[in-house]
Design a protein around this motif. Structure first.
Motif, PDB file in Angstrom:
ATOM      1  N   GLU A 109     -46.486 -79.774 -38.783  1.00 34.01           N
ATOM      2  CA  GLU A 109     -45.389 -78.941 -39.243  1.00 34.01           C
ATOM      3  C   GLU A 109     -44.791 -78.136 -38.089  1.00 34.01           C
ATOM      4  O   GLU A 109     -45.494 -77.418 -37.380  1.00 34.01           O
ATOM      5  CB  GLU A 109     -45.937 -77.986 -40.312  1.00 34.01           C
ATOM      6  CG  GLU A 109     -44.919 -77.183 -41.043  1.00 34.01           C
ATOM      7  CD  GLU A 109     -45.544 -76.351 -42.141  1.00 34.01           C
ATOM      8  OE1 GLU A 109     -44.828 -76.043 -43.085  1.00 34.01           O
ATOM      9  OE2 GLU A 109     -46.743 -76.020 -42.037  1.00 34.01           O
ATOM     10  N   GLY A 110     -43.473 -78.303 -37.861  1.00 36.28           N
ATOM     11  CA  GLY A 110     -42.771 -77.542 -36.844  1.00 36.28           C
ATOM     12  C   GLY A 110     -42.935 -78.056 -35.426  1.00 36.28           C
ATOM     13  O   GLY A 110     -42.497 -77.404 -34.488  1.00 36.28           O
ATOM     14  N   VAL A 111     -43.567 -79.213 -35.228  1.00 32.85           N
ATOM     15  CA  VAL A 111     -43.827 -79.757 -33.893  1.00 32.85           C
ATOM     16  C   VAL A 111     -43.137 -81.103 -33.757  1.00 32.85           C
ATOM     17  O   VAL A 111     -43.095 -81.888 -34.709  1.00 32.85           O
ATOM     18  CB  VAL A 111     -45.341 -79.895 -33.643  1.00 32.85           C
ATOM     19  CG1 VAL A 111     -45.625 -80.576 -32.326  1.00 32.85           C
ATOM     20  CG2 VAL A 111     -46.006 -78.533 -33.688  1.00 32.85           C
ATOM     21  N   ASN A 112     -42.607 -81.392 -32.569  1.00 35.02           N
ATOM     22  CA  ASN A 112     -41.952 -82.669 -32.259  1.00 35.02           C
ATOM     23  C   ASN A 112     -40.780 -82.921 -33.206  1.00 35.02           C
ATOM     24  O   ASN A 112     -40.669 -83.983 -33.810  1.00 35.02           O
ATOM     25  CB  ASN A 112     -42.963 -83.820 -32.305  1.00 35.02           C
ATOM     26  CG  ASN A 112     -42.466 -85.044 -31.570  1.00 35.02           C
ATOM     27  OD1 ASN A 112     -41.572 -84.976 -30.740  1.00 35.02           O
ATOM     28  ND2 ASN A 112     -43.045 -86.183 -31.883  1.00 35.02           N
ATOM     29  N   ARG A 113     -39.902 -81.943 -33.339  1.00 42.37           N
ATOM     30  CA  ARG A 113     -38.766 -82.056 -34.247  1.00 42.37           C
ATOM     31  C   ARG A 113     -37.680 -82.935 -33.634  1.00 42.37           C
ATOM     32  O   ARG A 113     -37.387 -82.835 -32.453  1.00 42.37           O
ATOM     33  CB  ARG A 113     -38.225 -80.672 -34.581  1.00 42.37           C
ATOM     34  CG  ARG A 113     -39.333 -79.853 -35.216  1.00 42.37           C
ATOM     35  CD  ARG A 113     -38.965 -78.625 -35.946  1.00 42.37           C
ATOM     36  NE  ARG A 113     -37.801 -78.602 -36.761  1.00 42.37           N
ATOM     37  CZ  ARG A 113     -37.817 -78.741 -38.091  1.00 42.37           C
ATOM     38  NH1 ARG A 113     -38.938 -78.989 -38.712  1.00 42.37           N
ATOM     39  NH2 ARG A 113     -36.709 -78.639 -38.781  1.00 42.37           N
ATOM     40  N   ILE A 114     -37.118 -83.819 -34.482  1.00 50.45           N
ATOM     41  CA  ILE A 114     -36.065 -84.728 -34.047  1.00 50.45           C
ATOM     42  C   ILE A 114     -34.883 -84.625 -35.008  1.00 50.45           C
ATOM     43  O   ILE A 114     -35.039 -84.163 -36.132  1.00 50.45           O
ATOM     44  CB  ILE A 114     -36.551 -86.192 -33.996  1.00 50.45           C
ATOM     45  CG1 ILE A 114     -37.047 -86.648 -35.365  1.00 50.45           C
ATOM     46  CG2 ILE A 114     -37.611 -86.383 -32.938  1.00 50.45           C
ATOM     47  CD1 ILE A 114     -37.232 -88.127 -35.507  1.00 50.45           C
ATOM     48  N   LYS A 115     -33.728 -85.050 -34.530  1.00 51.59           N
ATOM     49  CA  LYS A 115     -32.556 -85.115 -35.400  1.00 51.59           C
ATOM     50  C   LYS A 115     -32.375 -86.567 -35.821  1.00 51.59           C
ATOM     51  O   LYS A 115     -32.434 -87.476 -35.003  1.00 51.59           O
ATOM     52  CB  LYS A 115     -31.324 -84.612 -34.669  1.00 51.59           C
ATOM     53  CG  LYS A 115     -31.389 -83.123 -34.417  1.00 51.59           C
ATOM     54  CD  LYS A 115     -30.076 -82.627 -33.856  1.00 51.59           C
ATOM     55  CE  LYS A 115     -30.145 -81.155 -33.542  1.00 51.59           C
ATOM     56  NZ  LYS A 115     -29.982 -80.321 -34.713  1.00 51.59           N
ATOM     57  N   LYS A 116     -32.179 -86.754 -37.123  1.00 50.87           N
ATOM     58  CA  LYS A 116     -32.095 -88.094 -37.693  1.00 50.87           C
ATOM     59  C   LYS A 116     -30.781 -88.213 -38.465  1.00 50.87           C
ATOM     60  O   LYS A 116     -30.443 -87.323 -39.252  1.00 50.87           O
ATOM     61  CB  LYS A 116     -33.287 -88.289 -38.632  1.00 50.87           C
ATOM     62  CG  LYS A 116     -33.463 -89.651 -39.183  1.00 50.87           C
ATOM     63  CD  LYS A 116     -34.769 -89.687 -39.968  1.00 50.87           C
ATOM     64  CE  LYS A 116     -35.047 -91.057 -40.500  1.00 50.87           C
ATOM     65  NZ  LYS A 116     -36.289 -91.097 -41.267  1.00 50.87           N
ATOM     66  N   HIS A 117     -30.029 -89.293 -38.232  1.00 50.43           N
ATOM     67  CA  HIS A 117     -28.769 -89.526 -38.933  1.00 50.43           C
ATOM     68  C   HIS A 117     -29.058 -90.227 -40.255  1.00 50.43           C
ATOM     69  O   HIS A 117     -29.718 -91.263 -40.279  1.00 50.43           O
ATOM     70  CB  HIS A 117     -27.826 -90.366 -38.066  1.00 50.43           C
ATOM     71  CG  HIS A 117     -27.376 -89.644 -36.849  1.00 50.43           C
ATOM     72  ND1 HIS A 117     -26.158 -89.029 -36.771  1.00 50.43           N
ATOM     73  CD2 HIS A 117     -27.986 -89.390 -35.668  1.00 50.43           C
ATOM     74  CE1 HIS A 117     -26.032 -88.445 -35.587  1.00 50.43           C
ATOM     75  NE2 HIS A 117     -27.135 -88.658 -34.903  1.00 50.43           N
ATOM     76  N   VAL A 118     -28.573 -89.646 -41.359  1.00 51.70           N
ATOM     77  CA  VAL A 118     -28.854 -90.159 -42.693  1.00 51.70           C
ATOM     78  C   VAL A 118     -27.538 -90.568 -43.344  1.00 51.70           C
ATOM     79  O   VAL A 118     -26.548 -89.843 -43.282  1.00 51.70           O
ATOM     80  CB  VAL A 118     -29.560 -89.080 -43.553  1.00 51.70           C
ATOM     81  CG1 VAL A 118     -29.864 -89.607 -44.940  1.00 51.70           C
ATOM     82  CG2 VAL A 118     -30.821 -88.613 -42.874  1.00 51.70           C
ATOM     83  N   LYS A 119     -27.539 -91.748 -43.992  1.00 48.32           N
ATOM     84  CA  LYS A 119     -26.342 -92.228 -44.678  1.00 48.32           C
ATOM     85  C   LYS A 119     -26.182 -91.540 -46.021  1.00 48.32           C
ATOM     86  O   LYS A 119     -27.136 -91.025 -46.604  1.00 48.32           O
ATOM     87  CB  LYS A 119     -26.436 -93.737 -44.909  1.00 48.32           C
ATOM     88  CG  LYS A 119     -26.237 -94.559 -43.671  1.00 48.32           C
ATOM     89  CD  LYS A 119     -26.213 -96.026 -44.031  1.00 48.32           C
ATOM     90  CE  LYS A 119     -25.956 -96.873 -42.809  1.00 48.32           C
ATOM     91  NZ  LYS A 119     -25.904 -98.311 -43.152  1.00 48.32           N
ATOM     92  N   THR A 120     -24.970 -91.594 -46.559  1.00 49.42           N
ATOM     93  CA  THR A 120     -24.687 -91.019 -47.865  1.00 49.42           C
ATOM     94  C   THR A 120     -25.208 -91.941 -48.958  1.00 49.42           C
ATOM     95  O   THR A 120     -24.989 -93.144 -48.921  1.00 49.42           O
ATOM     96  CB  THR A 120     -23.168 -90.839 -48.047  1.00 49.42           C
ATOM     97  OG1 THR A 120     -22.682 -90.063 -46.958  1.00 49.42           O
ATOM     98  CG2 THR A 120     -22.843 -90.152 -49.344  1.00 49.42           C
ATOM     99  N   GLN A 121     -25.911 -91.375 -49.939  1.00 49.25           N
ATOM    100  CA  GLN A 121     -26.388 -92.126 -51.107  1.00 49.25           C
ATOM    101  C   GLN A 121     -25.482 -91.760 -52.274  1.00 49.25           C
ATOM    102  O   GLN A 121     -25.443 -90.606 -52.693  1.00 49.25           O
ATOM    103  CB  GLN A 121     -27.839 -91.749 -51.428  1.00 49.25           C
ATOM    104  CG  GLN A 121     -28.819 -92.064 -50.325  1.00 49.25           C
ATOM    105  CD  GLN A 121     -29.025 -93.554 -50.153  1.00 49.25           C
ATOM    106  OE1 GLN A 121     -28.972 -94.319 -51.116  1.00 49.25           O
ATOM    107  NE2 GLN A 121     -29.241 -93.967 -48.925  1.00 49.25           N
ATOM    108  N   THR A 122     -24.765 -92.743 -52.820  1.00 53.84           N
ATOM    109  CA  THR A 122     -23.783 -92.423 -53.854  1.00 53.84           C
ATOM    110  C   THR A 122     -24.427 -92.216 -55.220  1.00 53.84           C
ATOM    111  O   THR A 122     -24.078 -91.291 -55.935  1.00 53.84           O
ATOM    112  CB  THR A 122     -22.733 -93.546 -53.945  1.00 53.84           C
ATOM    113  OG1 THR A 122     -23.401 -94.782 -54.163  1.00 53.84           O
ATOM    114  CG2 THR A 122     -21.909 -93.619 -52.685  1.00 53.84           C
ATOM    115  N   GLN A 123     -25.392 -93.027 -55.622  1.00 56.43           N
ATOM    116  CA  GLN A 123     -25.955 -92.919 -56.969  1.00 56.43           C
ATOM    117  C   GLN A 123     -26.894 -91.728 -57.112  1.00 56.43           C
ATOM    118  O   GLN A 123     -26.918 -91.074 -58.141  1.00 56.43           O
ATOM    119  CB  GLN A 123     -26.672 -94.204 -57.348  1.00 56.43           C
ATOM    120  CG  GLN A 123     -25.710 -95.343 -57.578  1.00 56.43           C
ATOM    121  CD  GLN A 123     -26.380 -96.524 -58.242  1.00 56.43           C
ATOM    122  OE1 GLN A 123     -27.572 -96.521 -58.465  1.00 56.43           O
ATOM    123  NE2 GLN A 123     -25.588 -97.531 -58.553  1.00 56.43           N
ATOM    124  N   SER A 124     -27.679 -91.440 -56.080  1.00 58.92           N
ATOM    125  CA  SER A 124     -28.623 -90.321 -56.191  1.00 58.92           C
ATOM    126  C   SER A 124     -27.938 -88.977 -55.950  1.00 58.92           C
ATOM    127  O   SER A 124     -28.507 -87.936 -56.246  1.00 58.92           O
ATOM    128  CB  SER A 124     -29.787 -90.513 -55.221  1.00 58.92           C
ATOM    129  OG  SER A 124     -29.314 -90.477 -53.896  1.00 58.92           O
TER     130      SER A 124
END
Length: 120
Positions: A43-58
């Motif tokens: 928790e709180g270690v080795n943080r990365i930025k991740k690109h997430v696509k849009t989910q239309t149904q959820s």
């Protein structure tokens, strides 16, 4: 050919300190253990930025999400009373109870601190 099981002495919920890498000195709780890859997510270690696509149904929206990435187990040490310690194992005699009410003697393995000998 037999597949060898990877041994990881760190468990989910342990408090660990990072001893190597870009987050050296950081402390946190283990969120997950990836035994096959010999990695842990802290928790709180080795943080990365991740690109997430849009989910239309959820209904979730896309974007950039910051999350924790796995770190190798050799780069963390378990904390005991705020100090990093090495781990060992000790066999301990216990009494177990059968469904019919009778008892029998058995052994269980416990994690112990190499420095103090106390159970972790």
């Amino acid at each position: 050919m037999a597949v060898s099981k990877k041994t990881v002495n760190i468990k989910k919920g342990d408090t660990v300190k990072v001893i190597a890498g870009k987050d050296k000195g950081a402390e946190g709780k283990v969120i997950a253990v990836l035994r096959e890859e010999e990695r842990v997510i802290v928790e709180g270690v080795n943080r990365i930025k991740k690109h997430v696509k849009t989910q239309t149904q959820s209904g979730t929206t896309g974007g950039i999400v910051t999350t924790e990435a796995p770190i190798h187990v050799s780069n963390v040490m378990v904390l005991e009373d705020g100090m990093p310690v090495r781990l060992g194992f000790k066999r301990e005699q216990v009494e177990k109870r059968r469904p019919d009410g009778s008892t029998y003697s058995a052994e269980r393995s416990v994690r112990v601190s190499r420095k103090t000998g106390k159970e972790i």
